[in-house]
Scaffold this motif. Sequence first.
Motif, PDB file in Angstrom:
ATOM      1  N   UNK A   1      -1.874   9.579  -3.407  1.00 56.10           N
ATOM      2  CA  UNK A   1      -1.969  10.976  -2.971  1.00 56.10           C
ATOM      3  C   UNK A   1      -3.317  11.280  -2.338  1.00 56.10           C
ATOM      4  N   UNK A   2      -4.361  10.578  -2.752  1.00 57.20           N
ATOM      5  CA  UNK A   2      -5.681  10.790  -2.141  1.00 57.20           C
ATOM      6  C   UNK A   2      -5.652  10.529  -0.642  1.00 57.20           C
ATOM      7  N   UNK A   3      -4.771   9.614  -0.222  1.00 55.41           N
ATOM      8  CA  UNK A   3      -4.782   9.136   1.165  1.00 55.41           C
ATOM      9  C   UNK A   3      -3.892   9.959   2.087  1.00 55.41           C
ATOM     10  N   UNK A   4      -3.032  10.807   1.524  1.00 51.35           N
ATOM     11  CA  UNK A   4      -2.097  11.598   2.329  1.00 51.35           C
ATOM     12  C   UNK A   4      -1.325  10.713   3.308  1.00 51.35           C
ATOM     13  N   UNK A   5      -0.542   9.778   2.776  1.00 55.95           N
ATOM     14  CA  UNK A   5       0.129   8.810   3.653  1.00 55.95           C
ATOM     15  C   UNK A   5       1.231   9.442   4.493  1.00 55.95           C
ATOM     16  N   UNK A   6       1.427   8.873   5.678  1.00 55.04           N
ATOM     17  CA  UNK A   6       2.510   9.302   6.568  1.00 55.04           C
ATOM     18  C   UNK A   6       3.804   8.565   6.262  1.00 55.04           C
ATOM     19  N   UNK A   7       3.693   7.338   5.768  1.00 54.39           N
ATOM     20  CA  UNK A   7       4.851   6.495   5.487  1.00 54.39           C
ATOM     21  C   UNK A   7       4.690   5.909   4.096  1.00 54.39           C
ATOM     22  N   UNK A   8       5.795   5.829   3.354  1.00 59.06           N
ATOM     23  CA  UNK A   8       5.832   5.139   2.071  1.00 59.06           C
ATOM     24  C   UNK A   8       6.867   4.026   2.154  1.00 59.06           C
ATOM     25  N   UNK A   9       6.471   2.814   1.762  1.00 63.38           N
ATOM     26  CA  UNK A   9       7.375   1.673   1.693  1.00 63.38           C
ATOM     27  C   UNK A   9       7.446   1.257   0.230  1.00 63.38           C
ATOM     28  N   UNK A  10       8.635   1.339  -0.369  1.00 59.55           N
ATOM     29  CA  UNK A  10       8.728   1.138  -1.811  1.00 59.55           C
ATOM     30  C   UNK A  10       9.968   0.342  -2.181  1.00 59.55           C
ATOM     31  N   UNK A  11       9.799  -0.513  -3.184  1.00 61.00           N
ATOM     32  CA  UNK A  11      10.901  -1.313  -3.715  1.00 61.00           C
ATOM     33  C   UNK A  11      11.552  -0.590  -4.880  1.00 61.00           C
ATOM     34  N   UNK A  12      12.789  -1.001  -5.186  1.00 62.23           N
ATOM     35  CA  UNK A  12      13.538  -0.356  -6.262  1.00 62.23           C
ATOM     36  C   UNK A  12      13.169  -0.881  -7.644  1.00 62.23           C
ATOM     37  N   UNK A  13      12.424  -2.006  -7.717  1.00 60.00           N
ATOM     38  CA  UNK A  13      12.074  -2.550  -9.013  1.00 60.00           C
ATOM     39  C   UNK A  13      11.345  -3.871  -8.884  1.00 60.00           C
TER      40      UNK A  13
ATOM     41  N   UNK B   1       5.704  -8.174  14.235  1.00 58.42           N
ATOM     42  CA  UNK B   1       5.820  -7.467  15.517  1.00 58.42           C
ATOM     43  C   UNK B   1       6.934  -6.425  15.462  1.00 58.42           C
ATOM     44  N   UNK B   2       8.071  -6.788  14.846  1.00 58.68           N
ATOM     45  CA  UNK B   2       9.183  -5.842  14.737  1.00 58.68           C
ATOM     46  C   UNK B   2       8.804  -4.657  13.862  1.00 58.68           C
ATOM     47  N   UNK B   3       8.186  -4.920  12.709  1.00 61.08           N
ATOM     48  CA  UNK B   3       7.805  -3.830  11.808  1.00 61.08           C
ATOM     49  C   UNK B   3       6.749  -2.935  12.436  1.00 61.08           C
ATOM     50  N   UNK B   4       5.808  -3.533  13.170  1.00 59.53           N
ATOM     51  CA  UNK B   4       4.796  -2.724  13.856  1.00 59.53           C
ATOM     52  C   UNK B   4       5.445  -1.848  14.924  1.00 59.53           C
ATOM     53  N   UNK B   5       6.435  -2.402  15.625  1.00 64.22           N
ATOM     54  CA  UNK B   5       7.165  -1.599  16.609  1.00 64.22           C
ATOM     55  C   UNK B   5       7.866  -0.419  15.959  1.00 64.22           C
ATOM     56  N   UNK B   6       8.470  -0.646  14.787  1.00 57.35           N
ATOM     57  CA  UNK B   6       9.135   0.452  14.066  1.00 57.35           C
ATOM     58  C   UNK B   6       8.120   1.519  13.673  1.00 57.35           C
ATOM     59  N   UNK B   7       6.973   1.095  13.158  1.00 54.19           N
ATOM     60  CA  UNK B   7       5.954   2.063  12.766  1.00 54.19           C
ATOM     61  C   UNK B   7       5.511   2.904  13.957  1.00 54.19           C
ATOM     62  N   UNK B   8       5.314   2.265  15.101  1.00 54.91           N
ATOM     63  CA  UNK B   8       4.899   3.022  16.286  1.00 54.91           C
ATOM     64  C   UNK B   8       5.982   4.014  16.693  1.00 54.91           C
ATOM     65  N   UNK B   9       7.246   3.582  16.664  1.00 56.81           N
ATOM     66  CA  UNK B   9       8.338   4.500  17.024  1.00 56.81           C
ATOM     67  C   UNK B   9       8.453   5.640  16.016  1.00 56.81           C
ATOM     68  N   UNK B  10       8.005   5.382  14.767  1.00 59.72           N
ATOM     69  CA  UNK B  10       8.021   6.427  13.739  1.00 59.72           C
ATOM     70  C   UNK B  10       6.835   7.372  13.868  1.00 59.72           C
ATOM     71  N   UNK B  11       6.000   7.145  14.863  1.00 58.06           N
ATOM     72  CA  UNK B  11       4.882   8.052  15.108  1.00 58.06           C
ATOM     73  C   UNK B  11       3.594   7.676  14.424  1.00 58.06           C
ATOM     74  N   UNK B  12       3.528   6.484  13.831  1.00 54.31           N
ATOM     75  CA  UNK B  12       2.309   6.056  13.147  1.00 54.31           C
ATOM     76  C   UNK B  12       1.268   5.651  14.178  1.00 54.31           C
ATOM     77  N   UNK B  13       0.079   6.187  14.046  1.00 50.35           N
ATOM     78  CA  UNK B  13      -0.995   5.954  15.002  1.00 50.35           C
ATOM     79  C   UNK B  13      -2.218   5.386  14.278  1.00 50.35           C
ATOM     80  N   UNK B  14      -3.186   4.829  15.018  1.00 48.58           N
ATOM     81  CA  UNK B  14      -4.399   4.327  14.373  1.00 48.58           C
ATOM     82  C   UNK B  14      -5.044   5.387  13.490  1.00 48.58           C
ATOM     83  N   UNK B  15      -5.411   4.963  12.283  1.00 47.17           N
ATOM     84  CA  UNK B  15      -6.026   5.873  11.329  1.00 47.17           C
ATOM     85  C   UNK B  15      -5.052   6.534  10.374  1.00 47.17           C
ATOM     86  N   UNK B  16      -3.743   6.581  10.722  1.00 47.87           N
ATOM     87  CA  UNK B  16      -2.748   7.083   9.772  1.00 47.87           C
ATOM     88  C   UNK B  16      -2.671   6.137   8.581  1.00 47.87           C
ATOM     89  N   UNK B  17      -2.157   6.640   7.463  1.00 47.03           N
ATOM     90  CA  UNK B  17      -2.072   5.802   6.273  1.00 47.03           C
ATOM     91  C   UNK B  17      -0.627   5.433   5.967  1.00 47.03           C
TER      92      UNK B  17
END
Length: 647
Positions: free
Chosen positions: A183-195, A125-141
């Motif tokens: 890159x095919x998906x043209x994502x709006x957000x990237x979540x990545x680990x350092x290793x 719920x918290x992460x979804x709230x952050x995504x919404x505040x970041x402007x992520x909408x249905x259909x975004x990648x």
Amino acid sequence: MDVLWSPTADRIENSPLRAYLNWLEKREGRPFPDHDALWAWSVEDLDRFWLSIVDYHDVGFSTPWTHVRTADPMPHTRWFTGARLNWAEHALRAGAADAPALICVQEGGRPARELTFGALRRSVAAAAGWLRRAGVRPGDRVGAYLPNTEHAVIACLATAAVGAVWACCSPDFGADGAIGRLAQLEPAVLIAADGYHWNGKEVDRGDVVARLREELPTLRRFVHVPYVFDRPHPDGSAPWDELLAQDSPPEFEQVEFSHPLWVLFSSGTTGLPKGLVHGHGGITLEGLKWSGLYCGLRAGERMFTYTSTGWALWNMQLGALTQGAAITLYEGAPHHPAGAVWEVAARVRADVMLLGAAVVTATTDVSPRDRHDLSRLRHVMVSGSALPPAGYHWVIGHVSPDLRIDSTSGGTDISGSFVGANEYTPVRAGRIGGRLAGVDCAAWDEDGEPVVDAVGDLVLTQPMPSMPVSLWNDPDAVRYTESYFDTWPGVWRHGDWVTIHADGSVSIHGRSDSTLNRQGVRLGSSDFYDVLEALPEIAETLVIGVDQPDDGYWLGLFVVPAPGHELDDALKRKIVTTLRTKLTARHVPDEIVEAPAVPHTLSGKRLEVPIKKLLTGRALEKAANIASVDDPDALRWYARFAADRAR
């Protein structure tokens, strides 16, 4: 064929499958004495079968459906038109708040971390709230580059809760492989680990993540997961903790049944990976069916899947959450130390395991039952490739004699299985139990006629809800049709050679696009591997058949000797004798070649088709995508071999 294990009457009677059949008997007013009766009914009345899954599992449609299935042929069929739901809501609704949901284990025996269902719901719920505040909408990648940890599960569920589209690459992908997919998906957000961790090493992926940020121009936000290294967050990033810092009420966007949930990618070994788009509704139904009727999971039980985030098994395991069962997320190498997967299964008290056949066959130098308490383990599911007969005997002898071994086959294509075992089927070495309910599959000959007890093409003659709703960037379904429906319009041709036996059991012989056709007889590559890799002198093999001028045919066998052995004349004679006596004279190769290694896709499948292309004269850069190969140097060796052979 010898039976290695049979279910007891008590086990059948108390199984979740039998509970469903009892319910179904009352609903339909007819008997369902076993799984065979269920399968026959399920393909005879496909719509009513899937409606029974909806009703039995109380699927929460927020708006009613108008038709169970449209009359459009595959690949245009649509299911439960008008219905709206959210997959993440179903994944999170069953578990008790204080029950474990995620058990996170890192290689090397470090203590496990547990997240309860209550904690998982709060985090999502918290992460979804952050995504919404970041402007992520249905259909975004939302794209991810994450190892098999809680971060991936939380982010996937949060993305789905928003109605955005999830896609993840495992960090064992290099930059080119990950970019070629995301890159095919043209994502709006990237979540990545350092290793990530592998074989006792800390693998730094900071440089790959930096390249991803540079080469994904549509990114609006980047979330950094400091998983392995203690160093400052990259400039312009949001730290993972920020996603979870602000509690939000649970909110699940209600989307149309076929609304994209995630994109899974094909191996991409021969070109740009295909993006397979799966829908919320199809994955919800397939996950409930598979985890409930075939994994047999109940609330409070534990499933351990050995997988990376880049393999469809990762997505499939999430179905266990819909039953209120916990999943074990193991991050690391399967054999660090030797037999590590079995130690983890014992430590987390797994009820069900799911792992690749290659992981099983690579652990035969240890005996888990002598080292670990696996008494709770009742069911081992094996995927990726067919488990060879020697693998069955090893599991029975060295894991437990009272264990349901379930070699199952399906694919990334459907994020599920076509064939596998069920609670009624006995275990026989080298045989898959049968077809799963709702899967109308058959073996067809080259004339499109069904065959029994003979090798044919695996086809599906009726649709499944979890088939891709589309391929990415394929608006007119041109690539989709070419990939699955070119041979027989309206019939899904999967690309595997199979035998459907008269008793309903199934044998998988290998990919039909790497066909071995000698003297007009089709040979399955897996038959070679089953008999040869049981020899102690052999680590791995690869068999390739190539058409020659003037109707000639070359059958080549590449052999990787086991440590301490070499491919001398004595071993070559043993190979020939083994193939001649255990298979047929047609299986004896024209040439036996010692190779340094066998290259695979990143999900562990042998590169039969690309190497066949090399041997027919194709250049390396046109035969294979190096970024999708686990051992590029090994593939280069085959390219040199092919070039030398052509001289």
